[in-house]
Design an enzyme around this catalytic site. Structure first.
Site, PDB file in Angstrom:
ATOM      1  CE  LYS A  74      -4.118   2.151   3.033  1.00  0.00           C
ATOM      2  NZ  LYS A  74      -5.071   2.107   3.684  1.00  0.00           N
ATOM      3  CB  SER A 149      -7.842   4.273   2.871  1.00  0.00           C
ATOM      4  OG  SER A 149      -7.074   3.275   3.885  1.00  0.00           O
ATOM      5  CB  SER A 173      -8.606   0.784   6.075  1.00  0.00           C
ATOM      6  OG  SER A 173      -9.080   2.406   6.286  1.00  0.00           O
TER       7      SER A 173
END
Length: 480
Positions: A74, A149, A173
């Protein structure tokens, strides 16, 4: 294919690391135009690593736990020499000179970094539509969001672009996008995995964890990244067990609590039906379940958004246009530099949360909002403590619905926030939780959330693995 199967094939000379990396980039070339999971690819370095690892494989050298496995990271986790943008224009040119602790651990276990994955800007969002570069799309239906996210991380694993990915979880997330994309997402206990090198959103809530295709792979990745880190003041100095040894498939006598608040108003009937079917599977495996109450759940979202936004207001103050990131041209003075740089660099959701957090921390409002939210957080943690006195795990849906349509909620932040009602309390309490696939509703994946006691990931993984091995849901793949 399981990580262990891949290692066996490499040991038997049936497969090379270069084969795995080639397949990863081939799959990215094939599917990336449809799902857009990545922000930055690192193909030259990945192929160079693969060649070096294959030489080591031929020489019979030591091999790490994740040897040769293509991974995505990420884009809020710092990677030395590889852009780390947090999906924000503010950091579009940020090239770090150090690695996050988890990045170092992945390198030590010899995984291959394929690239950096898309996300909501600074991890603020639940749909991946808040990325300042481009949205990501759900591999099961590209008209739907992949969640957020860590939506890029979940989409990349679901689309078989990488074998596993790292995400971060502040209020769900990792778990919510894992549920939306039909993969496994684990949020470890707060403090089990180092946050050093994770660009902070809300420091008392953020936690890094793995997104994988199955529970066994999740245990392997957690084994690699867990552990004490003196660089992180919130890192817990606890012993790390062998997580894979917990995967026995035996849950006889396991006591499951099912919160009535997680199956009430707002939960899609098909999601509830999938969760109830999962509980029947547990009954067949010898576990027992009982309805319980987490009475302060209704206050979790309000408390979370006050606390998270307050911490974001403080953490993002470092982005001022002076030291790194975007700098506005031709400011009139220093204050104007701050104002213009932040106006140009931050997106609307980030600005919204900074403003809310600054207000909650301001003189005259601190006691009424921030302090009150901290007290509610304590009550929510006590709810979990009370249930865990009688039960081993808590089970419910990961998200109240399946993935919603692109554009459906992006202009309605309050509705978007409500999607996290089942995940946010876990972050406020700091306990571990995993999302595993538990079926489909209208052709879209449904996630089952299994919550455990602090630092009891072994029980969470054992319960998840037993369910997974008794069903076929984790074998379903999107047809891109």
């Amino acid at each position: 294919m399981r990580l262990q199967d891949l290692h066996n094939q490499m040991n038997n000379k049936q497969l090379t690391v270069a084969d795995l990396v080639d397949e990863s980039y081939r799959r990215i070339a094939e599917t990336e135009p449809k799902i857009r999971a990545f922000i930055t690819l690192d193909e030259e370095n990945a192929r160079k690593q693969a060649a070096e690892m294959d030489q080591a494989l031929q020489a019979g050298g030591e091999r790490g736990l994740l040897f040769g496995l293509p991974a995505g990271i990420k884009d809020n986790i710092v990677t030395e020499g590889l852009l780390t943008t947090c999906a924000s224009q503010f950091l579009r040119n940020y090239n770090p000179i150090f690695d996050a602790t988890v990045t170092k651990k992945l390198k030590a276990e010899q995984s291959v970094t394929i690239g950096k994955l898309n996300m909501d800007e600074f991890a603020m969002g639940g749909s991946n539509e808040n990325s300042s570069f481009h949205p990501s799309y759900n591999p099961w239906n590209t008209e739907r969001v992949p969640g957020g996210s860590s939506g890029g991380s979940a989409a990349a694993v679901a689309a078989a672009q990488v074998y596993f990915a790292l995400g971060s979880d502040t209020g769900g997330s990792i778990r919510q996008p894992a549920a939306y994309c039909g993969v496994v997402g684990l949020k470890p206990t707060y403090g089990l995995v180092s946050r050093f090198g994770l660009v902070a959103f809300a420091s008392s809530l953020d936690q890094i964890g793995p997104i994988t295709k199955n529970v066994e792979d999740s245990a392997y990745v957690l084994q690699a990244i867990a552990g004490y880190d003196p660089h992180d003041s919130t890192s817990a100095n606890v012993s790390i067990p062998d997580y894979t040894s917990a995967l026995s498939g035996d849950v006889r006598g396991l006591r499951i609590g099912v919160p009535k608040e997680y199956l009430g108003e707002g939960i899609d009937p098909q999601v509830k039906e999938a969760v109830m079917a999962a509980l029947k599977v547990y009954e067949g495996l010898g576990a027992t379940w009982e309805e319980v109450s987490l009475p302060h759940t209704e206050y979790a979202i309000a408390a979370y958004y006050l606390l998270a936004s307050s911490e974001a207001s403080s953490n993002l103050a470092r982005f001022d246009g002076v030291r790194y990131g975007v700098r506005a041209d031709n400011p009139d003075n220093l204050i104007d530099l701050y104002r213009k740089s932040r106006s140009q660099g931050f997106g609307s959701e980030v600005k919204r949360r900074i403003m809310l957090g600054t207000y909650a921390l301001s003189s005259g409002y601190y006691d009424a909002y921030y302090l009150k939210a901290q007290k509610v957080r304590t009550l929510i943690k006590q709810d979990f403590d009370n249930v865990f006195e009688r039960f081993d795990v808590i089970v419910g849906p990961t998200a109240p619905t399946t993935a919603f349509r692109i554009g459906e909620q992006v202009n309605d932040p309050l509705t978007m926030y409500l999607n996290d009602i089942c995940t946010i309390p876990v972050n406020l309490a700091g306990v571990p939780a995993i999302s595993v696939p538990c079926g489909l509703a209208d052709g879209l994946p449904v996630g089952l959330q299994i919550i455990g006691k602090a630092f009891d990931e072994t029980t969470v993984l054992r319960a998840a693995y037993a369910y997974e091995q008794s069903t076929e849901h984790h074998k379903l793949r999107p047809q891109l």
